[in-house]
Write an enzyme that holds these catalytic residues in place. Structure first.
Site, PDB file in Angstrom:
ATOM      1  N   CYS A  71     -81.107 -31.795-111.413  1.00 18.22           N
ATOM      2  CA  CYS A  71     -79.838 -32.537-111.454  1.00 18.22           C
ATOM      3  C   CYS A  71     -79.960 -33.934-110.831  1.00 18.22           C
ATOM      4  O   CYS A  71     -79.128 -34.804-111.078  1.00 18.22           O
ATOM      5  CB  CYS A  71     -78.754 -31.761-110.724  1.00 18.22           C
ATOM      6  SG  CYS A  71     -78.583 -30.082-111.337  1.00 18.22           S
ATOM      7  N   HIS A  93     -73.215 -36.304-109.132  1.00 19.31           N
ATOM      8  CA  HIS A  93     -73.571 -35.225-110.051  1.00 19.31           C
ATOM      9  C   HIS A  93     -72.417 -34.217-110.075  1.00 19.31           C
ATOM     10  O   HIS A  93     -71.877 -33.851-109.033  1.00 19.31           O
ATOM     11  CB  HIS A  93     -74.859 -34.549-109.589  1.00 19.31           C
ATOM     12  CG  HIS A  93     -75.092 -33.238-110.251  1.00 19.31           C
ATOM     13  ND1 HIS A  93     -75.068 -33.086-111.619  1.00 19.31           N
ATOM     14  CD2 HIS A  93     -75.308 -31.993-109.741  1.00 19.31           C
ATOM     15  CE1 HIS A  93     -75.276 -31.809-111.923  1.00 19.31           C
ATOM     16  NE2 HIS A  93     -75.427 -31.128-110.806  1.00 19.31           N
ATOM     17  N   ASN A 103     -71.288 -28.557-115.883  1.00 24.14           N
ATOM     18  CA  ASN A 103     -72.434 -29.109-115.156  1.00 24.14           C
ATOM     19  C   ASN A 103     -73.543 -29.367-116.176  1.00 24.14           C
ATOM     20  O   ASN A 103     -74.093 -28.431-116.744  1.00 24.14           O
ATOM     21  CB  ASN A 103     -72.865 -28.089-114.089  1.00 24.14           C
ATOM     22  CG  ASN A 103     -74.075 -28.535-113.284  1.00 24.14           C
ATOM     23  OD1 ASN A 103     -74.854 -29.378-113.723  1.00 24.14           O
ATOM     24  ND2 ASN A 103     -74.254 -27.936-112.116  1.00 24.14           N
TER      25      ASN A 103
END
Ligand code: UT7
Length: 335
Positions: free
Chosen positions: A121, A262, A292
């Site tokens: 990520c 993020h 996500n």
């Protein structure tokens, strides 16, 4: 560690941004038909309502290429103006060649350099830091950074602890040299702690499993996650590195125009926002629409903010991400 001084005469500006999302949308109700979950649980625990899922031949490579084309158009640039493409992904097409090399070919940017970045990520923000440094060095003028994922191909849709979180998509940013040396990255961090790798990983075979197989969802080549541990780590570490980065640059949270984090879980972001006393409009949260998307989430936020006309030249923007590795990173920009 100290902030690097800006190289004399070379600044870096964000020239364009673009995104690509698969057409297919998976709602919380769709997931409730697959696993024992419901819209209320997912919304309350994650903030997610929908996520895009790749189908019909859509791949990490095609999403990355589409987002790069959109970013080039936004920048008013031709593919041959690119010197380098950095592609952050944990869902590369294969281990060799890099997906970045195929994207360069697809968009017509050959012979630009190409490299994949594997930092889960954190990959896009790692990419921003690398691209900025390449340009400031004076060796490269224009570098594209892409975050692209098809997480659906490494998601176990029988594991309700993970399948509700993830989505597919891509976002790209074009960075280019600028005469104003004060523009670009003012301070950054890139960190890792590999002792924590077992909190978030994608095992290929039984040899890849940590000693304690606790939490293995039973399916190889899918994402395994200790959600609660990652949650706690993310909240504490995000706040700590934001504060460290602001201190390095000699600015305060009030000086920031925007924080672009993020999109891990809405609750993680709300907790950081509360602890840091950030006003609602300072932190971008769009996890409700996309879920996500790992390396793609930061450029998806950047693009949303840009399209809304909410980023101005001279604004201070702080990018921050945490993910598998564990890896964590920040990049504080004067736009
Ligand atoms: O991108 C960076 C990496 N990833 C992250 O940052 C993710 C970080 N972690 C999280 O977002 C959260 O830990 C999750 C969303 C994954 C899970 O939320 P949680 O609040 O930590 O739930 P939990 O794992 O503590 O589970 C609470 C309960 C459990 O039931 P019992 O044992 O209390 O009866 C779970 O079995 O909720 C149950 N549960 C579910 N129930 C309905 C777990 N998943 C679901 C589900 N639907 N999808």
């Amino acid at each position: 560690m100290n902030a690097l001084p800006a190289a004399a005469g070379v600044g870096v500006r964000l020239a364009g941004a673009g995104t690509a999302l698969p057409d297919r949308v998976l709602t919380n109700d769709d997931l409730a038909a697959l696993v024992d979950t419901n819209d209320q649980w997912i919304t309350q625990r994650t903030g997610i309502k929908t996520r895009h899922i790749a189908s019909n031949g859509t791949t990490t490579c095609s999403l990355a290429a589409d987002s790069l084309r959109a970013a080039l158009e936004d920048a008013g640039m031709q593919p041959r103006e690119l010197d380098m493409v950095l592609l952050a992904t944990m869902t590369a097409e294969m281990s060799c060649p890099s997906t970045a090399a195929r994207v360069v070919h697809e968009v017509g940017a050959t012979p630009a350099g190409a490299m994949d970045i594997t930092a889960a990520c954190s990959g896009f923000v790692y990419g921003l830091n690398h691209a900025e440094t390449l340009i400031r060095s004076g060796h490269y003028k224009t570098v594209a950074v892409i975050g692209a994922e098809t997480l659906s191909k490494i998601t176990n849709y029988e594991d309700r602890g993970t399948c509700i979180l993830f989505g597919d998509g891509a976002g790209a940013a074009i960075l280019t040299a600028d005469d104003d040396a004060s523009r670009g990255c003012l301070a950054q961090t890139m960190r890792s702690d590999g002792s924590l790798w077992g909190e978030l990983y994608v095992p290929r075979t039984a040899d890849d499993l940590p000693e304690s197989h606790d939490g293995f969802n039973g399916r190889f080549n899918t994402l395994q996650m200790n959600g609660q541990e990652v949650f706690k780590f993310a909240v504490n570490t995000t706040q700590a590195i934001i504060e460290e980065t602001l201190q390095k640059a000699g600015v305060t949270a009030e000086d920031l125009a925007v924080v672009i984090p993020h999109q891990s879980n809405r609750r993680i972001l709300e907790l950081v926002k509360k602890r840091m006393d950030l006003p609602d409009d300072k932190m971008v949260i769009n996890i409700d629409k996309y879920g996500n998307t790992s390396a793609a989430s930061v450029p998806l936020c950047l693009h949303d903010k840009r399209v809304a006309g909410e980023l101005k030249e001279g604004d201070l923007a702080l990018f921050v991400a945490i993910g598998g590795g564990m890896c964590w990173t920040t990049s504080l920009w004067k736009l």
